[in-house]
Structures are given as C-alpha cells and as structure tokens.
Design an enzyme around this catalytic site. Structure first.
Site, short mmCIF file in Angstrom:
data_model
loop_
_atom_site.label_atom_id
_atom_site.label_comp_id
_atom_site.label_asym_id
_atom_site.label_seq_id
_atom_site.Cartn_x
_atom_site.Cartn_y
_atom_site.Cartn_z
N HIS A 251 -17.47 -29.94 -10.41
CA HIS A 251 -18.09 -30.64 -9.44
C HIS A 251 -18.06 -32.45 -9.77
O HIS A 251 -18.07 -32.58 -11.03
CB HIS A 251 -19.46 -30.32 -9.59
CG HIS A 251 -20.57 -31.17 -8.71
ND1 HIS A 251 -20.54 -31.29 -7.41
CD2 HIS A 251 -21.57 -31.95 -8.99
CE1 HIS A 251 -21.44 -32.18 -6.73
NE2 HIS A 251 -22.34 -32.43 -8.03
N SER A 252 -17.97 -33.09 -8.91
CA SER A 252 -18.07 -34.75 -9.01
C SER A 252 -17.12 -35.12 -10.07
O SER A 252 -16.02 -34.99 -9.93
CB SER A 252 -19.49 -34.91 -9.29
OG SER A 252 -19.80 -36.05 -9.27
N TYR A 253 -17.71 -35.62 -11.15
CA TYR A 253 -16.80 -36.17 -12.35
C TYR A 253 -16.12 -35.14 -13.08
O TYR A 253 -15.22 -35.19 -13.62
CB TYR A 253 -17.63 -36.87 -13.19
CG TYR A 253 -16.85 -37.61 -14.45
CD1 TYR A 253 -16.24 -38.79 -14.09
CD2 TYR A 253 -16.34 -37.29 -15.55
CE1 TYR A 253 -15.44 -39.55 -14.88
CE2 TYR A 253 -15.62 -37.99 -16.56
CZ TYR A 253 -15.20 -39.13 -16.05
OH TYR A 253 -14.46 -39.97 -16.99
N GLY A 255 -14.03 -33.06 -11.46
CA GLY A 255 -12.76 -33.13 -10.89
C GLY A 255 -11.79 -34.19 -11.50
O GLY A 255 -10.70 -34.03 -11.78
#
Length: 367
Positions: A251-253, A255
């Site tokens: 999720h989010s960072y 990635g």
C-alpha cells in the site's frame, strides 16, 4: 488574557495596513510593531507553557486506560466510566482545549493501538514474531510477523507491506482503525483470506527503524529505513526459506519499497514472484522494471466501479479502480478484486511451469 488577544488583533491589523515597500504606511507599521512586540513575547510564553504542559502529561498504556475498547464488529467505542462496559459512543478527538494536547493524546492512543494489533496478531490470529536482525537481543531488534515460526519452502507466500508514517506491521491505516474498524484499518482480512487460499503470510514492519539502547536512540541494523528493512527480511527470511512462489501486496509507499526491491533482486522477481498488487501506490512510473509491469497491478482511488481498467502511461503498471475515492481505504475496498488477480496470476504461473492447463485470463490483462 483578553487584553493580550486584543493587542494581538491590533498587531495583525497593522500588518494589513503596511504595503510591501513601506510607503505612506511605514510609520504605522513601525509603531504597531513596537507596541505589539511585548504581546508577541507574551503569547509565545503562553504557548510555551501549554506545550510544556503537554510534554509533561503522561498517558495510559492500555485501551481501557484511555476509556476505549473494540466491540464485536471491531469498532472502537468508549467505555462507560461507571460500569466499564462498551457504549455506542465513538472516538472523541476533542479531549482538551489545546490543539497540541489533543494531537498528543491521539498519537498516544495510536501507540497503544499498535500494541493492541501486535497482541491480536499473535493471540487471536496465531502469527509468530520473527526478529530482524536475528542475531541481536530482541530489545535491539525489530520484528515481522509470519503465519509459521519457520518458513520452509512455502508453496505460496504472501508478503504484505504497509505504507509510510506511523503504521506498523499488521496495519494499513491507523486513522481507519480508530474511526472506522479493524477490518478496514488492519491487514487481518488479508491474512485470513490468504490462509483460506493456501498462502503462508509474512507481514513486514518497514517503519520500525529505531530502538533506545542504554538511553541512546539508535538505528536498527538492517532496518534503518523502509527499503533496507524489506531487503533484510527478503534475504534473512524469504530467500532463506526457498519459496516456490511469492505474491506481494503493498500500500502507498509500500509500492516504492517493492519497486526498489525489484530493482535490487531482479532474478528473484523473475523466477519466484508471480504477482504484485499495489493499493494506491505512490511509486515513480519511470522506475518500474519491465518484469514488474507484466505481473503487477495498481488499484487506485477512483469514482469508477471496482476493478475498472484506467488509463496509464506506457512506463507504468496497469491501473484499476479501487472502487473508493479515499487513499487509506483502497486496500480494504479492492481486496476481492486483488485476490482474484493473485489467483489468476498464480494459475498462469503454474501453467508456464507446466503444472496445469492454462486458466482464464484475468480482467484487464490486455493492458
């Protein structure tokens, strides 16, 4: 106090009267500034007193101490002060008159919730704590969670990577845990669904980077930052377990961390990683390796129905709608589509290895 506030308002009014070059109003600005200087100092002093009060305040170390508990639906609710039983009252942010104290109270509650999630992972979900690095005393190490105490050639391994900030292993979004429920804010639904589909599950803890040792705050060896933590876990536990196949959900960072892992371990991603599911990842499309584009998908915030293919740049991985417009909700809202994608990719992975006939192509694979 009213006098001070009145003088402060006069100070702000004087600022509005002054032009950028001074001009005709320069004398007004100078006079107002001289008169308001003691006011500014007094207000700073008052602010300092409030900050000091906040710094000296001690907070409970349990949910019950804060006056909260989770009900059967996994929603945080206030406890009745007389009976100690759960009520229907939701979290109340406005506990003090000071904004800084309210925020400090919220963060202290968040720290307690982190410990609650850790304990729940072990006690109710049966996960095992694995230390990183493994060759130092536990109090000097961070840890990850695994569905088994020793990973040994798992047939299907699911790796979960949260985003940046205050979240820790087992969490997608602290704000959702507090204001919505455990299902949307934690990784527990992913753990359970993964197990149902035959995965061993490994939860990274990329934001846990420091420990206080003998009064000094020191970085944890091998986990000084999110990417280093992930690389250490990959080498110490994932590669060492010799998995047959691996899927990653980030999720989010998370990635960004996954993209950096793909750059550093290209052979592993080519041979073992059959799918990567991002939930509103913030990675740079220009840095995505070619191998990741073939096995990845990013469910992003959008008003479109869940799993609707969206436009992408030629350098990025396919983007699909997460079926929600809030960033922090994407992991929970797209879970069904994400697992469908993982299973489709796994079937194709096995087909390419000659293990079973080709399966039906997943929605959006043409992108």
């Amino acid at each position: 106090m009213r006098v001070l506030l009145r003088l402060f308002q006069q100070q702000q009014h004087a600022k509005l009267l002054a032009t950028p070059s001074g001009g005709l109003f320069r004398w007004r600005q100078a006079t107002a500034a001289a008169a308001a200087a003691p006011v500014t100092a007094a207000l700073v002093a008052i602010s300092g007193i409030r900050m000091a009060a906040s710094e000296e305040r001690t907070y409970p170390t349990t949910l019950e101490g804060f006056g909260y508990g989770f009900n059967e639906e996994g929603k945080l609710r206030q406890l009745d002060k007389d009976t100690g039983k759960l009520t229907d009252r939701v979290f109340d942010y406005q506990v003090y008159t000071s904004l800084s104290e309210n925020q400090a109270h919220y963060e202290a509650l968040g720290d307690v919730i982190t410990q609650y999630v850790y304990e729940r992972l072990e006690e109710k979900e049966g996960l095992k704590k694995l230390y990183v690095p493994a060759d130092v005393p536990p109090e000097e190490a961070t840890f990850v969670f695994s569905t088994v105490e020793k990973l040994d050639r798992p047939k299907k391994l699911l790796v979960l990577i949260h985003g940046s900030g205050v979240v820790r292993a087992g969490q997608w979004a602290r704000s959702l845990i507090i204001n919505d429920c455990l299902d949307s804010g934690t990784q527990i639904p992913y753990i359970r669904r993964g197990r149902e589909l035959g995965y061993e599950v490994l939860l990274l803890n990329t934001n846990d980077n420091y420990r206080t040792v003998k009064g000094a705050r020191k970085p944890i060896r091998g986990s000084r930052n999110p990417t280093e933590h992930a690389a250490t876990v990959l080498e110490q536990y994932i590669l060492a377990s010799r998995p047959e196949s691996v899927a990653i959900v980030a999720h989010s960072y998370g990635g960004v961390v996954t993209v950096e892992l793909a750059q550093r371990f290209p052979d592993f991603f080519r041979d073992k990683v059959f799918a990567v599911g991002f939930t509103d990842s913030v990675h740079a499309s220009s840095l995505v390796p070619e191998a990741l584009k073939k096995i990845g998908r990013n469910w992003v915030t959008a008003k479109d129905p869940l799993d609707t293919p969206l436009t992408i740049t030629k350098h990025d991985i396919p983007r699909h709608s997460a079926g929600h417009i809030k960033h922090e909700m994407t992991s929970y809202s797209c879970m069904s589509a994400l697992f469908e994608f993982l299973e489709s990719r796994y079937a194709e992975f096995r087909t390419n290895r000659g293990e079973e006939p080709s399966s039906k192509k997943a929605k959006g694979d043409e992108l």
